[in-house]
Design a protein around this motif. Structure first.
Motif, PDB file in Angstrom:
ATOM      1  N   VAL A 163       0.860  -1.177   0.000  1.00  0.00           N
ATOM      2  CA  VAL A 163       0.000   0.000   0.000  1.00  0.00           C
ATOM      3  C   VAL A 163       0.901   1.233   0.000  1.00  0.00           C
ATOM      4  N   ARG A 164       0.694   2.109  -0.976  1.00  0.00           N
ATOM      5  CA  ARG A 164       1.494   3.349  -1.039  1.00  0.00           C
ATOM      6  C   ARG A 164       1.076   4.309   0.059  1.00  0.00           C
ATOM      7  N   GLN A 165       2.040   5.077   0.529  1.00  0.00           N
ATOM      8  CA  GLN A 165       1.760   6.029   1.596  1.00  0.00           C
ATOM      9  C   GLN A 165       1.673   7.456   1.071  1.00  0.00           C
ATOM     10  N   THR A 166       0.898   8.248   1.773  1.00  0.00           N
ATOM     11  CA  THR A 166       0.855   9.694   1.524  1.00  0.00           C
ATOM     12  C   THR A 166       1.085  10.447   2.826  1.00  0.00           C
ATOM     13  N   SER A 167       1.317   9.704   3.912  1.00  0.00           N
ATOM     14  CA  SER A 167       1.455  10.305   5.242  1.00  0.00           C
ATOM     15  C   SER A 167       2.905  10.533   5.662  1.00  0.00           C
ATOM     16  N   GLY A 168       3.839   9.846   5.001  1.00  0.00           N
ATOM     17  CA  GLY A 168       5.225   9.900   5.446  1.00  0.00           C
ATOM     18  C   GLY A 168       5.616   8.687   6.272  1.00  0.00           C
ATOM     19  N   PHE A 169       4.647   7.822   6.587  1.00  0.00           N
ATOM     20  CA  PHE A 169       4.910   6.596   7.353  1.00  0.00           C
ATOM     21  C   PHE A 169       4.702   5.386   6.463  1.00  0.00           C
TER      22      PHE A 169
END
Length: 92
Positions: free
Chosen positions: A78-84
């Motif tokens: 799953v790709r992140q957009t939060s930085g985590f």
């Protein structure tokens, strides 16, 4: 302690209940003898306990932090957009 480290520790603490539940389920499967092993490669196997543990942990992360990335040994990506980004290998 840095703010980022405090945030990470808080996230792990919040997920701890789910991690412990995944461990209990894996132990139950092992004790029952119903491991459901399958070969991933020439020297690598995956069990139902592997898949169930990863699924439980991944489901919790998606619910708690839907923008976080997840990379799981049993195939979750799953790709992140939060930085985590979480790296999940629950039985190792």
């Amino acid at each position: 302690m840095s703010d980022a480290k405090i945030v990470k520790q808080g996230r792990v603490k919040e997920l701890e209940r789910v991690i412990r539940e995944a461990g209990r389920r894996a132990l139950e499967l092992r004790r029952s003898g119903e491991l459901g092993t399958k070969e991933k490669g020439p020297a690598d196997i995956v069990t139902e306990a592997d898949r169930a543990s990863e699924g439980l942990i991944v489901g919790a992360i998606k619910k708690l932090w839907p923008d976080d990335g997840i990379f799981g040994e049993e195939g979750t990506s799953v790709r992140q957009t939060s930085g985590f980004t979480w790296v999940i290998d629950p039985l190792d």
